[in-house]
Design an enzyme around this catalytic site. Structure first.
Site, PDB file in Angstrom:
ATOM      1  N   SER A 205       0.888  -1.150  -0.155  1.00  0.00           N
ATOM      2  CA  SER A 205      -0.057  -0.066   0.037  1.00  0.00           C
ATOM      3  C   SER A 205       0.990   1.077  -0.021  1.00  0.00           C
ATOM      4  O   SER A 205       0.972   2.019   0.977  1.00  0.00           O
ATOM      5  CB  SER A 205      -0.902   0.029   1.235  1.00  0.00           C
ATOM      6  OG  SER A 205      -0.202   0.043   2.465  1.00  0.00           O
TER       7      SER A 205
ATOM      8  N   HIS B 241      -3.471  -5.929   2.530  1.00  0.00           N
ATOM      9  CA  HIS B 241      -2.486  -6.993   3.085  1.00  0.00           C
ATOM     10  C   HIS B 241      -3.267  -8.559   3.377  1.00  0.00           C
ATOM     11  O   HIS B 241      -2.643  -9.493   3.684  1.00  0.00           O
ATOM     12  CB  HIS B 241      -1.777  -6.511   4.500  1.00  0.00           C
ATOM     13  CG  HIS B 241      -0.958  -5.472   4.142  1.00  0.00           C
ATOM     14  ND1 HIS B 241      -0.420  -4.680   5.114  1.00  0.00           N
ATOM     15  CD2 HIS B 241      -0.340  -4.925   3.159  1.00  0.00           C
ATOM     16  CE1 HIS B 241       0.342  -3.802   4.750  1.00  0.00           C
ATOM     17  NE2 HIS B 241       0.353  -3.842   3.454  1.00  0.00           N
TER      18      HIS B 241
ATOM     19  N   GLU C 232      -4.544  -2.726   9.193  1.00  0.00           N
ATOM     20  CA  GLU C 232      -4.058  -3.123  10.377  1.00  0.00           C
ATOM     21  C   GLU C 232      -4.435  -3.005  11.735  1.00  0.00           C
ATOM     22  O   GLU C 232      -5.093  -1.685  12.051  1.00  0.00           O
ATOM     23  CB  GLU C 232      -2.554  -2.597  10.450  1.00  0.00           C
ATOM     24  CG  GLU C 232      -1.791  -2.906   9.196  1.00  0.00           C
ATOM     25  CD  GLU C 232      -0.407  -2.137   9.264  1.00  0.00           C
ATOM     26  OE1 GLU C 232       0.065  -1.515  10.304  1.00  0.00           O
ATOM     27  OE2 GLU C 232       0.146  -1.827   8.117  1.00  0.00           O
TER      28      GLU C 232
ATOM     29  N   GLU D   7       1.489  -9.401   7.039  1.00  0.00           N
ATOM     30  CA  GLU D   7       2.508  -9.208   8.085  1.00  0.00           C
ATOM     31  C   GLU D   7       2.360 -10.152   9.184  1.00  0.00           C
ATOM     32  O   GLU D   7       2.635  -9.817  10.369  1.00  0.00           O
ATOM     33  CB  GLU D   7       2.172  -7.639   8.466  1.00  0.00           C
ATOM     34  CG  GLU D   7       2.363  -6.837   7.426  1.00  0.00           C
ATOM     35  CD  GLU D   7       2.560  -5.436   7.723  1.00  0.00           C
ATOM     36  OE1 GLU D   7       1.851  -4.983   8.846  1.00  0.00           O
ATOM     37  OE2 GLU D   7       2.706  -4.258   7.077  1.00  0.00           O
TER      38      GLU D   7
ATOM     39  N   ASP E  18      -4.206   1.187  11.554  1.00  0.00           N
ATOM     40  CA  ASP E  18      -3.496   1.705  10.361  1.00  0.00           C
ATOM     41  C   ASP E  18      -4.809   1.494   9.272  1.00  0.00           C
ATOM     42  O   ASP E  18      -5.042   0.363   8.832  1.00  0.00           O
ATOM     43  CB  ASP E  18      -2.174   0.907   9.862  1.00  0.00           C
ATOM     44  CG  ASP E  18      -1.768   1.648   8.520  1.00  0.00           C
ATOM     45  OD1 ASP E  18      -2.511   2.805   8.283  1.00  0.00           O
ATOM     46  OD2 ASP E  18      -0.625   1.401   8.023  1.00  0.00           O
TER      47      ASP E  18
ATOM     48  N   GLU F   7      -3.146   5.728  12.186  1.00  0.00           N
ATOM     49  CA  GLU F   7      -2.112   5.898  11.001  1.00  0.00           C
ATOM     50  C   GLU F   7      -3.058   6.111   9.752  1.00  0.00           C
ATOM     51  O   GLU F   7      -3.992   5.453   9.566  1.00  0.00           O
ATOM     52  CB  GLU F   7      -1.322   4.796  11.063  1.00  0.00           C
ATOM     53  CG  GLU F   7      -0.227   4.918  10.032  1.00  0.00           C
ATOM     54  CD  GLU F   7       0.764   3.708   9.842  1.00  0.00           C
ATOM     55  OE1 GLU F   7       1.051   3.036  10.934  1.00  0.00           O
ATOM     56  OE2 GLU F   7       1.052   3.339   8.743  1.00  0.00           O
TER      57      GLU F   7
ATOM     58  N   ASP G  27       1.758   8.203   7.335  1.00  0.00           N
ATOM     59  CA  ASP G  27       2.657   7.423   6.736  1.00  0.00           C
ATOM     60  C   ASP G  27       2.615   7.731   5.289  1.00  0.00           C
ATOM     61  O   ASP G  27       3.581   8.410   4.839  1.00  0.00           O
ATOM     62  CB  ASP G  27       2.031   5.793   6.923  1.00  0.00           C
ATOM     63  CG  ASP G  27       2.691   4.803   6.092  1.00  0.00           C
ATOM     64  OD1 ASP G  27       3.765   5.086   5.498  1.00  0.00           O
ATOM     65  OD2 ASP G  27       1.975   3.586   5.861  1.00  0.00           O
TER      66      ASP G  27
ATOM     67  N   LYS H 270      10.132   5.006   7.382  1.00  0.00           N
ATOM     68  CA  LYS H 270      10.210   3.918   6.548  1.00  0.00           C
ATOM     69  C   LYS H 270      11.406   4.292   5.544  1.00  0.00           C
ATOM     70  O   LYS H 270      11.117   4.971   4.695  1.00  0.00           O
ATOM     71  CB  LYS H 270       9.039   3.274   5.624  1.00  0.00           C
ATOM     72  CG  LYS H 270       7.594   2.870   6.412  1.00  0.00           C
ATOM     73  CD  LYS H 270       6.740   2.934   5.498  1.00  0.00           C
ATOM     74  CE  LYS H 270       5.264   1.873   5.816  1.00  0.00           C
ATOM     75  NZ  LYS H 270       4.268   2.034   5.209  1.00  0.00           N
TER      76      LYS H 270
ATOM     77  N   HIS I 262       8.545  -1.351   9.401  1.00  0.00           N
ATOM     78  CA  HIS I 262       8.991  -2.371   8.421  1.00  0.00           C
ATOM     79  C   HIS I 262       8.110  -1.990   7.099  1.00  0.00           C
ATOM     80  O   HIS I 262       7.290  -1.153   7.181  1.00  0.00           O
ATOM     81  CB  HIS I 262       8.603  -3.865   8.733  1.00  0.00           C
ATOM     82  CG  HIS I 262       7.065  -4.045   9.056  1.00  0.00           C
ATOM     83  ND1 HIS I 262       6.584  -5.221   9.252  1.00  0.00           N
ATOM     84  CD2 HIS I 262       6.281  -3.127   9.274  1.00  0.00           C
ATOM     85  CE1 HIS I 262       5.482  -5.028   9.427  1.00  0.00           C
ATOM     86  NE2 HIS I 262       5.038  -3.936   9.634  1.00  0.00           N
TER      87      HIS I 262
ATOM     88  N   LYS J 289       6.936  -0.718  14.368  1.00  0.00           N
ATOM     89  CA  LYS J 289       5.956  -1.548  13.691  1.00  0.00           C
ATOM     90  C   LYS J 289       6.916  -2.673  12.914  1.00  0.00           C
ATOM     91  O   LYS J 289       7.397  -2.386  11.869  1.00  0.00           O
ATOM     92  CB  LYS J 289       5.119  -0.835  12.684  1.00  0.00           C
ATOM     93  CG  LYS J 289       3.880   0.130  13.146  1.00  0.00           C
ATOM     94  CD  LYS J 289       2.942   0.399  12.425  1.00  0.00           C
ATOM     95  CE  LYS J 289       2.974   0.189  10.879  1.00  0.00           C
ATOM     96  NZ  LYS J 289       1.714   0.715  10.043  1.00  0.00           N
TER      97      LYS J 289
END
Ligand code: PGA
Ligand code: ZN
Length: 424
Positions: free
Chosen positions: A45, A158, A167, A208, A245, A295, A322, A347, A375, A398
């Site tokens: 994403s 994901h 998330e 994840e 998230d 997030e 993010d 990141k 990550h 994370k």
């Protein structure tokens, strides 16, 4: 006088990430034979303002996802230029690569090539001094272990499930060691697995490592997690808080695909929310559940919405940018100026060099923004982000669920760092 140790050789290899897609491994060899090796992660994403991840787009090879162009850029262009440079000049080397690329988003040489080299240079330098990476980067002040924001239920891009929010994370806020926090998270993770199994839901996992069940709706995910926390013998609100998230840029993109510009599509159940409805929804969730952080609650370009959301929630919880900030100092500065968000996800592959990553963290901290090291959903066994979190005393990390070796590698590295720091 500054120590000098020359770079002898730099080369890249195409390897696989945790999704089975190609990525880069970069090796830097120094004149004394010391090596530094890095592996580059990859997102699913991804924000559109991220530095460019160079792919071959050659359909008959790895579905177009090959990275041989990026490998060649390291082997033929970057590597020869770095020969004889002093490995301890991280800033100069990173700035040199930025100039060599010459674009604003590293689209010529690829942020994957450049980051791979940047991190391998730092690792070689640390190894040559017999220092752990966190100490080489952070010095004697690198001492705080991050609190995991552990993603134990995966949705959105994901997971192939019914859940829209990307998330669902548990955050062990209890004041204790990293190792105990990790234990607490793992216990909750396994309780969640039991609950899902008992109720007939799938315990298969997403990218994840979090579970990816087909639940009735997104809120049920939150409720099952709270149940799991309590089943494990912990108290929500005291031992654990929750973090989300939303990855709303993806929802915004989905809305565009059905011509609902400016809106958000919860595409797994076909529900459209306007910006205002989205903001109200997030505020409702915060009122109803013990949420410490949200997030990407809105999309990367919705600065107006972000400002409204920030005015309503930034004194209550962490609002983490993010896709909004993409570890980019200019976008972060814009956010600071507008009073948008109060935390940043970091990141390194969103920006492409270690130096720029460290600069962004510094500006965030100077302006009171909390730092969450992160990550990517496509990872490798590389554990650099664990060292970086400690080097920069980041408050959170994370790194996914306590499951799948590419995730646990980071947690295991943090256990070892904590032991080193305690015993030093
Ligand atoms: P990505 O997801 O690595 O697929 O971008 C992680 C995140 O959105 O935080
Ligand atoms: Zn995110």
């Amino acid at each position: 006088m500054k120590k000098i140790l020359e770079i002898e050789e730099v080369f890249a290899t195409e390897i696989l990430d945790s999704r089975g897609n190609p990525t880069l491994q970069v090796t830097v060899i120094l004149e004394d034979g010391t090596e530094g090796i890095s592996m580059v992660p990859s997102g699913a994403s991804t924000g559109s303002f991220e530095a460019v991840e160079l792919r071959d787009n050659q359909e008959n090879r790895y579905n177009g996802k090959g990275v041989l162009k990026a490998v060649n850029n390291v082997n033929d262009i970057i590597g020869p230029e770095l020969k004889y440079l002093n490995v301890y000049n991280q800033k100069e080397i990173d700035n040199f690569m930025i100039r060599l690329d010459g674009t604003v988003n590293k689209s010529k040489l690829g942020a994957n090539s450049i980051l791979g080299v940047s991190l391998a240079v730092a690792k070689a330098a640390a190894n040559s001094l017999n220092l752990p990476l966190y100490e080489y980067i952070g010095g004697i002040n690198a001492k705080i272990l991050p609190i995991p924001m552990m993603n134990i239920l995966n949705g959105g891009r994901h997971a192939n499930s019914s859940i829209n929010i990307q998330e669902f994370m548990i955050v062990p806020i209890l004041d204790t060691t990293f190792q105990l926090r990790l234990q607490m998270c793992s216990e909750v993770y396994h309780c969640l697995k039991k609950i899902l199994k008992e109720r007939g839901y799938s315990t298969g996992i997403g990218d994840e490592g979090g579970f990816a069940p087909n639940l009735k709706n997104d809120e049920q995910a939150i409720e099952l997690i709270i149940e799991a926390i309590e089943k494990a013998g912990y108290e929500t609100g005291k031992d654990f808080m929750l973090a989300l998230d939303v990855a709303a840029t993806e929802m915004h993109e989905e809305a565009k695909s059905i011509d609902k510009q400016g809106n958000y599509l919860f595409w797994k159940n076909n529900e459209v929310k306007t910006r205002d409805e989205m903001i109200d929804y997030l505020c409702e969730l915060v009122n109803k559940y013990p949420i410490i952080s949200i997030e990407d609650g809105l999309s990367e370009e919705d600065w107006i919405g972000w400002k409204i959301l920030s005015d309503r929630l930034k004194n209550k919880i962490m609002l983490v940018g993010d896709d909004l900030f993409v570890t980019n100092i200019e976008r972060l500065k814009k956010g600071i100026e507008l009073g948008v968000a109060n935390s940043i996800l970091i990141k390194p592959n969103q920006i492409g060099t270690l130096t720029e990553t460290l600069n962004t963290i510094q500006v965030a901290k100077m302006n009171g923004y909390k730092v969450v090291m992160s990550h990517r959903s496509g990872e490798t066994e590389d554990t650099t982000i664990a060292d970086l979190a400690v080097a920069t005393n980041s408050m959170f990390i994370k790194a996914g669920a306590p499951c799948r070796s590419e995730r646990t590698a980071k947690y295991n590295r943090l256990i070892n760092i904590e032991n080193e720091i305690i015993n030093s």
